[in-house]
Design a protein around this motif. Sequence first.
Motif, PDB file in Angstrom:
ATOM      1  N   SER A 103      24.051 -42.882  93.127  1.00  0.00           N
ATOM      2  CA  SER A 103      24.653 -43.217  91.835  1.00  0.00           C
ATOM      3  C   SER A 103      25.599 -44.403  91.968  1.00  0.00           C
ATOM      4  O   SER A 103      25.777 -45.169  91.005  1.00  0.00           O
ATOM      5  CB  SER A 103      25.396 -42.007  91.268  1.00  0.00           C
ATOM      6  OG  SER A 103      26.449 -41.610  92.126  1.00  0.00           O
ATOM      7  N   ALA A 104      26.182 -44.589  93.160  1.00  0.00           N
ATOM      8  CA  ALA A 104      27.041 -45.758  93.386  1.00  0.00           C
ATOM      9  C   ALA A 104      26.229 -47.042  93.294  1.00  0.00           C
ATOM     10  O   ALA A 104      26.704 -48.061  92.755  1.00  0.00           O
ATOM     11  CB  ALA A 104      27.732 -45.653  94.740  1.00  0.00           C
ATOM     12  N   VAL A 146      29.092 -50.565  85.897  1.00  0.00           N
ATOM     13  CA  VAL A 146      29.869 -49.488  85.280  1.00  0.00           C
ATOM     14  C   VAL A 146      30.406 -48.576  86.379  1.00  0.00           C
ATOM     15  O   VAL A 146      30.135 -48.773  87.565  1.00  0.00           O
ATOM     16  CB  VAL A 146      28.997 -48.668  84.297  1.00  0.00           C
ATOM     17  CG1 VAL A 146      28.471 -49.542  83.166  1.00  0.00           C
ATOM     18  CG2 VAL A 146      27.832 -48.001  85.037  1.00  0.00           C
ATOM     19  N   SER A 147      31.167 -47.568  85.992  1.00  0.00           N
ATOM     20  CA  SER A 147      31.692 -46.604  86.954  1.00  0.00           C
ATOM     21  C   SER A 147      30.646 -45.545  87.278  1.00  0.00           C
ATOM     22  O   SER A 147      29.686 -45.351  86.521  1.00  0.00           O
ATOM     23  CB  SER A 147      32.942 -45.926  86.395  1.00  0.00           C
ATOM     24  OG  SER A 147      32.584 -45.090  85.292  1.00  0.00           O
ATOM     25  N   ARG A 148      30.843 -44.824  88.394  1.00  0.00           N
ATOM     26  CA  ARG A 148      29.928 -43.736  88.744  1.00  0.00           C
ATOM     27  C   ARG A 148      30.003 -42.624  87.703  1.00  0.00           C
ATOM     28  O   ARG A 148      28.998 -41.960  87.416  1.00  0.00           O
ATOM     29  CB  ARG A 148      30.274 -43.187  90.123  1.00  0.00           C
ATOM     30  CG  ARG A 148      29.957 -44.146  91.266  1.00  0.00           C
ATOM     31  CD  ARG A 148      30.206 -43.512  92.618  1.00  0.00           C
ATOM     32  NE  ARG A 148      29.268 -42.428  92.895  1.00  0.00           N
ATOM     33  CZ  ARG A 148      29.275 -41.724  94.028  1.00  0.00           C
ATOM     34  NH1 ARG A 148      30.166 -41.992  94.980  1.00  0.00           N
ATOM     35  NH2 ARG A 148      28.386 -40.769  94.220  1.00  0.00           N
ATOM     36  N   ALA A 149      31.199 -42.425  87.127  1.00  0.00           N
ATOM     37  CA  ALA A 149      31.333 -41.399  86.092  1.00  0.00           C
ATOM     38  C   ALA A 149      30.441 -41.729  84.900  1.00  0.00           C
ATOM     39  O   ALA A 149      29.775 -40.849  84.327  1.00  0.00           O
ATOM     40  CB  ALA A 149      32.781 -41.268  85.651  1.00  0.00           C
ATOM     41  N   VAL A 163      27.681 -43.465  84.962  1.00  0.00           N
ATOM     42  CA  VAL A 163      26.311 -43.187  85.385  1.00  0.00           C
ATOM     43  C   VAL A 163      25.997 -41.701  85.229  1.00  0.00           C
ATOM     44  O   VAL A 163      24.952 -41.312  84.712  1.00  0.00           O
ATOM     45  CB  VAL A 163      26.088 -43.631  86.846  1.00  0.00           C
ATOM     46  CG1 VAL A 163      24.738 -43.132  87.358  1.00  0.00           C
ATOM     47  CG2 VAL A 163      26.161 -45.140  86.958  1.00  0.00           C
ATOM     48  N   SER A 164      26.929 -40.863  85.667  1.00  0.00           N
ATOM     49  CA  SER A 164      26.727 -39.417  85.574  1.00  0.00           C
ATOM     50  C   SER A 164      26.607 -38.975  84.124  1.00  0.00           C
ATOM     51  O   SER A 164      25.721 -38.186  83.765  1.00  0.00           O
ATOM     52  CB  SER A 164      27.886 -38.680  86.251  1.00  0.00           C
ATOM     53  OG  SER A 164      27.742 -37.282  86.105  1.00  0.00           O
ATOM     54  N   TYR A 165      27.494 -39.487  83.260  1.00  0.00           N
ATOM     55  CA  TYR A 165      27.443 -39.102  81.847  1.00  0.00           C
ATOM     56  C   TYR A 165      26.109 -39.488  81.217  1.00  0.00           C
ATOM     57  O   TYR A 165      25.497 -38.717  80.470  1.00  0.00           O
ATOM     58  CB  TYR A 165      28.579 -39.784  81.065  1.00  0.00           C
ATOM     59  CG  TYR A 165      29.962 -39.326  81.451  1.00  0.00           C
ATOM     60  CD1 TYR A 165      30.213 -37.998  81.784  1.00  0.00           C
ATOM     61  CD2 TYR A 165      31.031 -40.226  81.477  1.00  0.00           C
ATOM     62  CE1 TYR A 165      31.494 -37.578  82.141  1.00  0.00           C
ATOM     63  CE2 TYR A 165      32.311 -39.823  81.828  1.00  0.00           C
ATOM     64  CZ  TYR A 165      32.531 -38.498  82.162  1.00  0.00           C
ATOM     65  OH  TYR A 165      33.787 -38.089  82.527  1.00  0.00           O
ATOM     66  N   VAL A 166      25.630 -40.692  81.525  1.00  0.00           N
ATOM     67  CA  VAL A 166      24.404 -41.186  80.898  1.00  0.00           C
ATOM     68  C   VAL A 166      23.181 -40.429  81.397  1.00  0.00           C
ATOM     69  O   VAL A 166      22.354 -39.946  80.614  1.00  0.00           O
ATOM     70  CB  VAL A 166      24.235 -42.701  81.148  1.00  0.00           C
ATOM     71  CG1 VAL A 166      22.857 -43.168  80.679  1.00  0.00           C
ATOM     72  CG2 VAL A 166      25.341 -43.479  80.436  1.00  0.00           C
ATOM     73  N   LEU A 167      23.059 -40.298  82.723  1.00  0.00           N
ATOM     74  CA  LEU A 167      21.840 -39.723  83.282  1.00  0.00           C
ATOM     75  C   LEU A 167      21.774 -38.210  83.109  1.00  0.00           C
ATOM     76  O   LEU A 167      20.698 -37.621  83.216  1.00  0.00           O
ATOM     77  CB  LEU A 167      21.700 -40.099  84.754  1.00  0.00           C
ATOM     78  CG  LEU A 167      21.555 -41.606  85.021  1.00  0.00           C
ATOM     79  CD1 LEU A 167      21.322 -41.869  86.497  1.00  0.00           C
ATOM     80  CD2 LEU A 167      20.422 -42.207  84.193  1.00  0.00           C
ATOM     81  N   ASN A 168      22.925 -37.587  82.865  1.00  0.00           N
ATOM     82  CA  ASN A 168      22.936 -36.148  82.595  1.00  0.00           C
ATOM     83  C   ASN A 168      23.004 -35.845  81.099  1.00  0.00           C
ATOM     84  O   ASN A 168      23.228 -34.699  80.707  1.00  0.00           O
ATOM     85  CB  ASN A 168      24.095 -35.465  83.327  1.00  0.00           C
ATOM     86  CG  ASN A 168      23.875 -35.410  84.822  1.00  0.00           C
ATOM     87  OD1 ASN A 168      22.838 -34.955  85.289  1.00  0.00           O
ATOM     88  ND2 ASN A 168      24.840 -35.894  85.585  1.00  0.00           N
ATOM     89  N   GLY A 216      14.855 -46.820  91.380  1.00  0.00           N
ATOM     90  CA  GLY A 216      14.123 -45.595  91.698  1.00  0.00           C
ATOM     91  C   GLY A 216      15.057 -44.420  91.904  1.00  0.00           C
ATOM     92  O   GLY A 216      14.724 -43.481  92.637  1.00  0.00           O
ATOM     93  N   TYR A 217      16.207 -44.456  91.221  1.00  0.00           N
ATOM     94  CA  TYR A 217      17.198 -43.386  91.395  1.00  0.00           C
ATOM     95  C   TYR A 217      16.948 -42.268  90.397  1.00  0.00           C
ATOM     96  O   TYR A 217      16.680 -42.506  89.214  1.00  0.00           O
ATOM     97  CB  TYR A 217      18.608 -43.930  91.181  1.00  0.00           C
ATOM     98  CG  TYR A 217      19.661 -42.839  91.129  1.00  0.00           C
ATOM     99  CD1 TYR A 217      20.149 -42.276  92.304  1.00  0.00           C
ATOM    100  CD2 TYR A 217      20.133 -42.368  89.903  1.00  0.00           C
ATOM    101  CE1 TYR A 217      21.099 -41.259  92.264  1.00  0.00           C
ATOM    102  CE2 TYR A 217      21.080 -41.353  89.859  1.00  0.00           C
ATOM    103  CZ  TYR A 217      21.551 -40.798  91.045  1.00  0.00           C
ATOM    104  OH  TYR A 217      22.478 -39.793  90.993  1.00  0.00           O
ATOM    105  N   VAL A 218      17.031 -41.023  90.871  1.00  0.00           N
ATOM    106  CA  VAL A 218      17.014 -39.851  89.999  1.00  0.00           C
ATOM    107  C   VAL A 218      18.173 -38.945  90.404  1.00  0.00           C
ATOM    108  O   VAL A 218      18.538 -38.880  91.582  1.00  0.00           O
ATOM    109  CB  VAL A 218      15.685 -39.057  90.106  1.00  0.00           C
ATOM    110  CG1 VAL A 218      14.535 -39.871  89.545  1.00  0.00           C
ATOM    111  CG2 VAL A 218      15.399 -38.661  91.537  1.00  0.00           C
ATOM    112  N   PRO A 219      18.788 -38.252  89.440  1.00  0.00           N
ATOM    113  CA  PRO A 219      19.906 -37.354  89.777  1.00  0.00           C
ATOM    114  C   PRO A 219      19.453 -36.249  90.722  1.00  0.00           C
ATOM    115  O   PRO A 219      18.288 -35.827  90.703  1.00  0.00           O
ATOM    116  CB  PRO A 219      20.329 -36.779  88.418  1.00  0.00           C
ATOM    117  CG  PRO A 219      19.806 -37.751  87.412  1.00  0.00           C
ATOM    118  CD  PRO A 219      18.545 -38.313  87.986  1.00  0.00           C
ATOM    119  N   HIS A 220      20.358 -35.772  91.534  1.00  0.00           N
ATOM    120  CA  HIS A 220      20.077 -34.696  92.490  1.00  0.00           C
ATOM    121  C   HIS A 220      20.233 -33.361  91.773  1.00  0.00           C
ATOM    122  O   HIS A 220      21.334 -32.975  91.378  1.00  0.00           O
ATOM    123  CB  HIS A 220      21.056 -34.796  93.662  1.00  0.00           C
ATOM    124  CG  HIS A 220      20.626 -33.998  94.863  1.00  0.00           C
ATOM    125  ND1 HIS A 220      20.500 -32.639  94.840  1.00  0.00           N
ATOM    126  CD2 HIS A 220      20.293 -34.390  96.116  1.00  0.00           C
ATOM    127  CE1 HIS A 220      20.114 -32.212  96.032  1.00  0.00           C
ATOM    128  NE2 HIS A 220      19.973 -33.265  96.822  1.00  0.00           N
TER     129      HIS A 220
END
Length: 342
Positions: free
Chosen positions: A16-17, A25-28, A30-35, A58-62
């Motif tokens: 996510s970094a 943007v911030s990692r937070a 990224v987390s908000y958007v992808l979740n 090619g990133y997907v959330p864990h």
Amino acid sequence: MSQLSEQPAGTSVPTSADVARLAGVSRATVSYVLNDNTSVRISEPTRRRVREAAADLGYVPHAAARSLRAGHTRMVLLPAARSPAGPLYQRFLTGLETGLRRLDYTVVQYGSAGMDADEAARAWAELRPVAVVSPGNIALTPYGTGVLTRSGAKAVITLGPQPVEGAHALVVDQREVGGAAVRHLLSRGRRGIGVVMPQEPGLAPFAEPRLAGAVRAVEDSGADARVRPLPLRYEEESAADLAARWRTLGLDAVFAYDDEYAMLLMRALQDAGIGVPAETAVIGADDLMLGRLLRPRLSSVTMELATAQSPAEMIDRLVQSPGGAPERHYPLRATVVARESS
């Protein structure tokens, strides 16, 4: 150009970094958007930039990490059936999977071949699903339901002829199918009715209630009629053997379990010189397209699973509000489609 295409072979898994740096943007964020977190206001251009960066890398959330943060998984387990369950169940499960994905659940099918009922439940529990939907031809016991519940499953639902203690149930009462078929045959003046009982493994939980429904339909009608079970393997030789002795059975109609057995037997009866429907009326179940192409066209019982709330929404409700008394729903609707064979 896609960042993914520029990555050398053997590169490390994107994080996510990495997405945050590429999107600026911030990692937070990224987390908000992808979740799909809607509690924080993020502009649509920023959301689009984050999603494009994730796609490029090619990133997907864990999933496991997300589950740890949330305190539970979003996995709904669908144990794979050990034998073909027919188009009714296939349509239901396809619709269920689609609905659950829309509600942000991960749907996982799990093979259980070679396991007994309780072994299978323990294996399912190891995955820590938030819900399990067990089809009727996979055994589930009260012990297995308890194992799943204690492992964190908030909803255990069975889909089959009989409910299981401690589990919610979509009770698919197969007696409705046999009853609908035989009531139709009785209405056509048929009085000696055979009911095909498939000899293939795994079909007894469906065939036996259909026979019971057929018997009950005759009893309720008060007609001077009888029902005779007819064991049959799904083989041309078995059908030919039954057709060869048909006139000794005193039958003028047959409910052939489903359309496939109906087509098999009808062909054998015709080969033996027995007129359909003049001498013997034939009806199947499932209303397959192929049955409509036969001559005579095959009568059939069409089935649907109708619930007031969609199954996916029902599962989501049970997950959101666990701990209530087990629910029982009876969704099967059986309707005869009369054609020339009966």
